[in-house]
Motif scaffolding. Sequence first.
Motif, PDB file in Angstrom:
ATOM      1  N   MET A  55      37.232  47.527  43.446  1.00 12.34           N
ATOM      2  CA  MET A  55      38.300  48.048  42.511  1.00 12.34           C
ATOM      3  C   MET A  55      38.096  48.966  41.720  1.00 12.34           C
ATOM      4  N   ALA A  56      39.215  49.911  41.314  1.00 11.84           N
ATOM      5  CA  ALA A  56      38.941  50.650  40.034  1.00 11.84           C
ATOM      6  C   ALA A  56      39.694  50.254  39.233  1.00 11.84           C
ATOM      7  N   GLY A  57      39.198  49.484  38.330  1.00 13.55           N
ATOM      8  CA  GLY A  57      40.084  48.743  37.157  1.00 13.55           C
ATOM      9  C   GLY A  57      40.282  49.499  35.943  1.00 13.55           C
ATOM     10  N   PRO A  58      40.942  49.099  35.113  1.00 11.51           N
ATOM     11  CA  PRO A  58      41.122  49.904  33.724  1.00 11.51           C
ATOM     12  C   PRO A  58      40.043  49.744  32.876  1.00 11.51           C
ATOM     13  N   VAL A  59      39.274  48.776  32.906  1.00  7.27           N
ATOM     14  CA  VAL A  59      37.881  48.719  31.854  1.00  7.27           C
ATOM     15  C   VAL A  59      36.850  48.472  32.669  1.00  7.27           C
ATOM     16  N   PRO A  60      36.121  49.626  33.117  1.00  5.11           N
ATOM     17  CA  PRO A  60      34.908  49.328  34.358  1.00  5.11           C
ATOM     18  C   PRO A  60      33.836  48.384  33.722  1.00  5.11           C
ATOM     19  N   LEU A  67      34.199  45.550  32.263  1.00  2.00           N
ATOM     20  CA  LEU A  67      34.559  44.407  32.421  1.00  2.00           C
ATOM     21  C   LEU A  67      34.717  43.914  33.854  1.00  2.00           C
ATOM     22  N   GLU A  68      34.694  44.816  34.784  1.00  2.00           N
ATOM     23  CA  GLU A  68      35.273  44.770  35.959  1.00  2.00           C
ATOM     24  C   GLU A  68      34.542  43.503  36.559  1.00  2.00           C
ATOM     25  N   ARG A 113      44.796  42.692  37.371  1.00  2.00           N
ATOM     26  CA  ARG A 113      44.213  43.878  38.343  1.00  2.00           C
ATOM     27  C   ARG A 113      43.182  43.385  39.049  1.00  2.00           C
ATOM     28  N   ALA A 114      42.122  42.548  38.693  1.00  2.00           N
ATOM     29  CA  ALA A 114      41.395  41.991  39.383  1.00  2.00           C
ATOM     30  C   ALA A 114      41.812  41.055  40.476  1.00  2.00           C
TER      31      ALA A 114
END
Length: 511
Positions: A1-6, A8-9, A142-143
């Motif tokens: 997953m390419a989340g908005p805040v890496p 915190l991924e 998102r996750a």
Amino acid sequence: MAGPVPELEDRAVACAERLCDADRVLLASHIDADGLTSAAIAASALERAGIPFETVFEKQLDEDAIAEIAATDYETVLFTDFGSGQLDIIGDHEAAGDLTPVIADHHQPADRETEFHLNPLLVGINGAAELSGAGASYVLARALAAVSSEATSPSVAADGGEETDSSRSSSAPRSDGGIVTASGVANARADNRDLAALAVVGAVGDMQASGGELHGANQRIVDEGVDAGVLETGKDLALYGKQTRPLPKLLEYATDVHIPGISNDENGALRFLDGLDLELKRDGEWRRWAGLTNEEKRTVASALVRRAVSSGVPATKIDGLVSTAYVLSEEPVGSELRDASEFSTLLNATARYERADVGLAVCLGDRNEALDRARQLLREHRRNLSNGIDLVTREGATQAEHVQWFHASDEIRETIVGIVAGMAMGNAGISRSKPIIAFAEKNEDEVKVSARGTHSLVRKGLDLSVVMGEASRAVGGDGGGHDVAAGATVPTGQEEAFIERADEIVGEQLS
């Protein structure tokens, strides 16, 4: 997953996996604008993932509220926009086997560990300025989209959401979908990027647009919202009410940057507009800023700047006339829901009057009964704020060495006394060089305390979260929050002792 805040991924994925493993979830959230948008984002994400849930709201997550939550038959509880600061109490219930907490928050964590904890402060991101509670919920959403899509069949409904069995539906209101029309990114709903708009509303409502724009992780969420076609940004006048207020009222009530002869001057604002060679009325009605052309906006803005300069307004203040606007592009022009600042104010109005259900319904797409009720509450909210500010300005504040304070008793609702305090700063007799502390009656035994500072004081070392926490506990209460805004509850009769301790702490911070 390419989340908005890496950063915190990994935490977000772990929390999402735990939620997907749950048979059902109790979603508990705070009631202000950030809490309501946090809940709406989480509710939408849970629904789209096919996870049954129920939503509850708490004005304050104290021991009694946590005990009530723990006593339900929900094994998994998702806390949004609170929970971190109460981990010591939540942890006791977790250890007793009462619940498994999943927390998406941005407040200062208590000194206790829990496995499913999503908080920017745990990875070095400022939770007061760079990521709101709604932002943390968005990272989780998102996750959750990614994890749930991997765990289920790849069938996708026509509206972009996953098809789910009817037995997996939630009892919460359903979102209107936020179908992408501007960007052509058709899967924005499937991966929850359309929820970025609500995350921005929450961040703006949490006063995180310092210097006129969002920063850090918040900006990454803005970028995703723009790419998804649900947000537009650009430089604009930094005035509240650009969507809904008639032009004279927009200028008259624009007091953050005081322009002599216009601000707080109804006739002056009218004379200023009459002096412009523009069609500012149509069918006998004043137009609104949102309905002006770009050329007309430039004409008005330039004239405002010239007036400010000629009136001796400092250049640093004049710079504050322009900021970054966050526009929810799928909402109609002229609606308070189109402007992130106005949207957040509408939500605050529902929360402060114990109608969080109305605010949640608006966030989830109800543009009929819920929106009408929210607007009624907003009108009441504005009247109460105006009356409260008049009261504080008239009575003034008591000046201690490092803080100033007032006691509203039962004349200002405890749910809005903090807002009143912040808005009164800078008025006659209310200094902006000291934090302000406000008391209001909560019940027969307790008093609500709200504190507001300025970003300038924070840069000098002020941290009201520490002040409220330490001073309240010194007198048998409890509190916390952010560096620039925080709150507490203390026993009735302990106000002076509280002020003495708070004044000492602020003095130490600013020395």
